[in-house]
Design a protein around this motif. Sequence first.
Motif, mmCIF file in Angstrom:
data_model
loop_
_atom_site.group_PDB
_atom_site.id
_atom_site.type_symbol
_atom_site.label_atom_id
_atom_site.label_comp_id
_atom_site.label_asym_id
_atom_site.label_seq_id
_atom_site.Cartn_x
_atom_site.Cartn_y
_atom_site.Cartn_z
ATOM 1 N N PRO A 175 1.752 13.986 -11.968
ATOM 2 C CA PRO A 175 1.436 13.796 -13.170
ATOM 3 C C PRO A 175 0.003 12.963 -13.163
ATOM 4 C CG PRO A 175 3.295 12.566 -12.591
ATOM 5 C CD PRO A 175 3.209 13.694 -11.684
ATOM 6 N N PRO A 176 -0.910 12.638 -14.264
ATOM 7 C CA PRO A 176 -1.844 12.077 -13.922
ATOM 8 C C PRO A 176 -1.568 10.437 -13.565
ATOM 9 C CG PRO A 176 -2.017 13.172 -16.014
ATOM 10 C CD PRO A 176 -0.661 13.488 -15.356
ATOM 11 N N ILE A 236 -5.278 4.465 1.009
ATOM 12 C CA ILE A 236 -4.448 5.221 1.512
ATOM 13 C C ILE A 236 -5.350 6.180 2.295
ATOM 14 C CG2 ILE A 236 -2.297 5.207 0.000
ATOM 15 C CD1 ILE A 236 -3.434 7.865 -1.360
ATOM 16 N N GLU A 237 -4.991 6.982 3.257
ATOM 17 C CA GLU A 237 -5.818 8.049 4.007
ATOM 18 C C GLU A 237 -5.738 9.371 3.153
ATOM 19 O OE1 GLU A 237 -4.432 8.030 8.044
ATOM 20 O OE2 GLU A 237 -4.744 6.087 8.316
ATOM 21 N N TYR A 238 -6.985 9.801 3.470
ATOM 22 C CA TYR A 238 -7.039 11.373 2.877
ATOM 23 C C TYR A 238 -7.086 12.128 3.961
ATOM 24 C CZ TYR A 238 -8.143 9.153 -1.639
ATOM 25 O OH TYR A 238 -8.082 8.650 -3.039
ATOM 26 N N SER A 268 0.897 -1.225 0.135
ATOM 27 C CA SER A 268 0.211 0.060 -0.042
ATOM 28 C C SER A 268 0.731 1.283 -0.106
ATOM 29 C CB SER A 268 -1.090 0.050 1.359
ATOM 30 O OG SER A 268 -0.191 0.014 2.333
ATOM 31 N N THR A 269 1.778 1.096 -0.415
ATOM 32 C CA THR A 269 2.888 2.298 -0.214
ATOM 33 C C THR A 269 3.147 2.856 -1.872
ATOM 34 O OG1 THR A 269 3.985 1.515 1.373
ATOM 35 C CG2 THR A 269 5.374 3.132 0.271
ATOM 36 N N LEU A 288 -2.497 5.989 -6.970
ATOM 37 C CA LEU A 288 -2.868 6.306 -5.638
ATOM 38 C C LEU A 288 -4.146 5.653 -5.663
ATOM 39 C CD1 LEU A 288 -1.435 10.076 -5.325
ATOM 40 C CD2 LEU A 288 -0.849 7.759 -3.765
ATOM 41 N N ALA A 289 -5.145 5.809 -6.674
ATOM 42 C CA ALA A 289 -6.427 5.376 -6.442
ATOM 43 C C ALA A 289 -6.575 4.090 -6.283
ATOM 44 C CB ALA A 289 -7.169 5.977 -7.690
ATOM 45 N N SER A 290 -5.475 3.082 -6.663
ATOM 46 C CA SER A 290 -5.688 1.577 -6.410
ATOM 47 C C SER A 290 -5.075 1.187 -5.036
ATOM 48 C CB SER A 290 -4.860 0.818 -7.426
ATOM 49 O OG SER A 290 -3.553 1.460 -7.277
#
Length: 320
Positions: free
Chosen positions: A39-40, A51-53, A11-12, A46-48
């Motif tokens: 960049p996109p 992670i915390e927001y 998850s890193t 990150l979407a996969s």
Amino acid sequence: MFYGGYAYHGSTFEQTYRCYPASFFDKPHLEGGDKVIMPPSALDRLASLHIEYPMLFELHNDATQRISHSGVLEFVAEEGMIIMPYWMMQNMLLQEGDTVRVKNATLPKGTYVKLQPHTTDFLDISNPKAILEKTLRNFSCLTTGDSIMVAYNNKQYYIDIVETKPASAVSIIETDCEVDFAPPLDYKESEKPQQPTVPASKATAEGGDTVVEDEPKFKPFTGSGKRLDGKASKLQASEVPSSARSVPSDSNKRSNEQTSAPATSGASNSTRQKTGKLVFGSSASNNKEPQKAPAKEEEPPKKDESKFQAFSGKSYSLKR
């Protein structure tokens, strides 16, 4: 396993980019905060991940071993590039085109921050607290050792992050954080005026006020009286101890005989002060009873010619 330059470590998220300042891409609004533009492809990775927001990142300059933290504003940069505020590049000692390693991070919410302005003119702002609160709304996190930039009235003020709690890097999003200020870097203490030293002989009153001793003043009509004829005055005679008066010497006997001559005639002590003699002192005022004028003025006793006679001699007239 690598895909598109990204490293999969559970998850890193971790990737290396070449950094450029915001002025290169007409993004001046980035200078007012700590957010970067990535960049996109970074968004896809990150979407996969779970992670915390809000998304926070740890930035590494491996060449100088400098570390900082930032948030992300957009994912519109060109691939392999990251756009950063220029003040952040200065903190990390980065030049245009240098590589920076980006890694996602989780930071605790800040409870205490100590700031130190570079110059004292920041404190001259009418309301520096309001300006600072407005500026920090564009920040996601603070890192100990960084120098943030506060823009106000077409002027840039730099402020050092001296201390953060509970960790060396904290998140300031939706948290109540206590802010403290250290003296500016160019602050110089004014010299304190030297207070006059109080002599030890001067006492201090109970209320704390210093008691100033009165200066010696002139006291008129003090001292012992002197007679012009050389004889002792009444005041000097009274100061002589009784033991000394009990055994008079031969010279004292002669003077006593001369002074006792007018006393045998029945006149009072006041008749000793006769015309032509001046007595300085307060011996005459010490008598309680008023002195009575003699009924008849007696002739002064005859004196030896060898003694000094005051106010004697011939008189002369200014007229011819």
